[in-house]
Scaffold this motif. Structure first.
Motif, mmCIF file in Angstrom:
data_model
loop_
_atom_site.group_PDB
_atom_site.id
_atom_site.type_symbol
_atom_site.label_atom_id
_atom_site.label_comp_id
_atom_site.label_asym_id
_atom_site.label_seq_id
_atom_site.Cartn_x
_atom_site.Cartn_y
_atom_site.Cartn_z
ATOM 1 N N ASN A 1 0.817 -1.209 0.000
ATOM 2 C CA ASN A 1 0.000 0.000 0.000
ATOM 3 C C ASN A 1 0.854 1.264 0.000
ATOM 4 O O ASN A 1 0.524 2.227 -0.682
ATOM 5 N N ILE A 2 1.930 1.272 0.753
ATOM 6 C CA ILE A 2 2.769 2.476 0.822
ATOM 7 C C ILE A 2 3.480 2.718 -0.502
ATOM 8 O O ILE A 2 3.591 3.849 -0.964
ATOM 9 N N THR A 3 3.961 1.648 -1.132
ATOM 10 C CA THR A 3 4.755 1.839 -2.345
ATOM 11 C C THR A 3 3.935 1.859 -3.623
ATOM 12 O O THR A 3 4.342 2.488 -4.592
ATOM 13 N N VAL B 1 -1.928 6.827 -1.992
ATOM 14 C CA VAL B 1 -0.985 7.089 -0.907
ATOM 15 C C VAL B 1 0.205 7.834 -1.476
ATOM 16 O O VAL B 1 0.861 7.375 -2.395
ATOM 17 N N ARG B 2 0.471 9.004 -0.906
ATOM 18 C CA ARG B 2 1.606 9.823 -1.357
ATOM 19 C C ARG B 2 2.488 10.119 -0.156
ATOM 20 O O ARG B 2 2.076 10.802 0.777
ATOM 21 N N VAL B 3 3.693 9.598 -0.190
ATOM 22 C CA VAL B 3 4.590 9.709 0.950
ATOM 23 C C VAL B 3 5.425 10.985 0.861
ATOM 24 O O VAL B 3 5.608 11.681 1.853
ATOM 25 N N THR B 4 5.908 11.320 -0.321
ATOM 26 C CA THR B 4 6.777 12.481 -0.456
ATOM 27 C C THR B 4 5.967 13.773 -0.515
ATOM 28 O O THR B 4 4.809 13.788 -0.930
ATOM 29 N N LYS B 5 6.571 14.857 -0.121
ATOM 30 C CA LYS B 5 5.894 16.147 -0.065
ATOM 31 C C LYS B 5 5.487 16.627 -1.460
ATOM 32 O O LYS B 5 4.429 17.214 -1.639
ATOM 33 N N ASN C 1 4.636 14.813 -4.055
ATOM 34 C CA ASN C 1 3.460 14.075 -4.512
ATOM 35 C C ASN C 1 2.199 14.511 -3.768
ATOM 36 O O ASN C 1 1.117 14.540 -4.349
ATOM 37 N N ARG C 2 2.333 14.834 -2.482
ATOM 38 C CA ARG C 2 1.167 15.299 -1.725
ATOM 39 C C ARG C 2 0.683 16.651 -2.220
ATOM 40 O O ARG C 2 -0.507 16.951 -2.180
#
Length: 96
Positions: free
Chosen positions: A40-42, A47-51, A53-54
């Motif tokens: 799910n994270i990758t 789901v956007r982990v990096t700033k 992408n958010r």
């Protein structure tokens, strides 16, 4: 010395052949949960982990979502019978 004795007692209590199936089941469950979390994270398009992408906001990328949804396991079991043991079920349910 007391800590070593209590550690040894706990080791003798939990590490027995009767407990091995419990360890195997818990290990399997934890590995499935870990796999799903990493997947799910990758790979999840929502789901956007990096700033960076958010900051993009909500993207309507349906192709990426469809690719995530239609994974290999889903494609494998799509045309299979929804039974755990089809031959055993057929043996007990079909009067021959």
């Amino acid at each position: 010395m007391a800590a070593a004795a209590s550690s040894s007692a706990a080791w003798k209590r939990w590490i027995r052949p009767e407990v091995y199936p419990l360890f195997a089941a818990m290990g399997t469950v934890l590995s499935i949960c870990g796999y799903q979390l990493i997947r799910n994270i990758t790979g999840n398009p929502e789901v956007r982990v990096t700033k960076e992408n958010r900051a993009a906001g909500i993207l309507e990328n349906f192709a990426e979502g469809e690719k995530y949804k239609e994974h290999k396991l889903r494609k494998f079991v799509r045309n299979k019978s929804p039974e755990v043991m089809p031959s055993l079920n057929k043996f007990f349910s079909d009067p021959s």
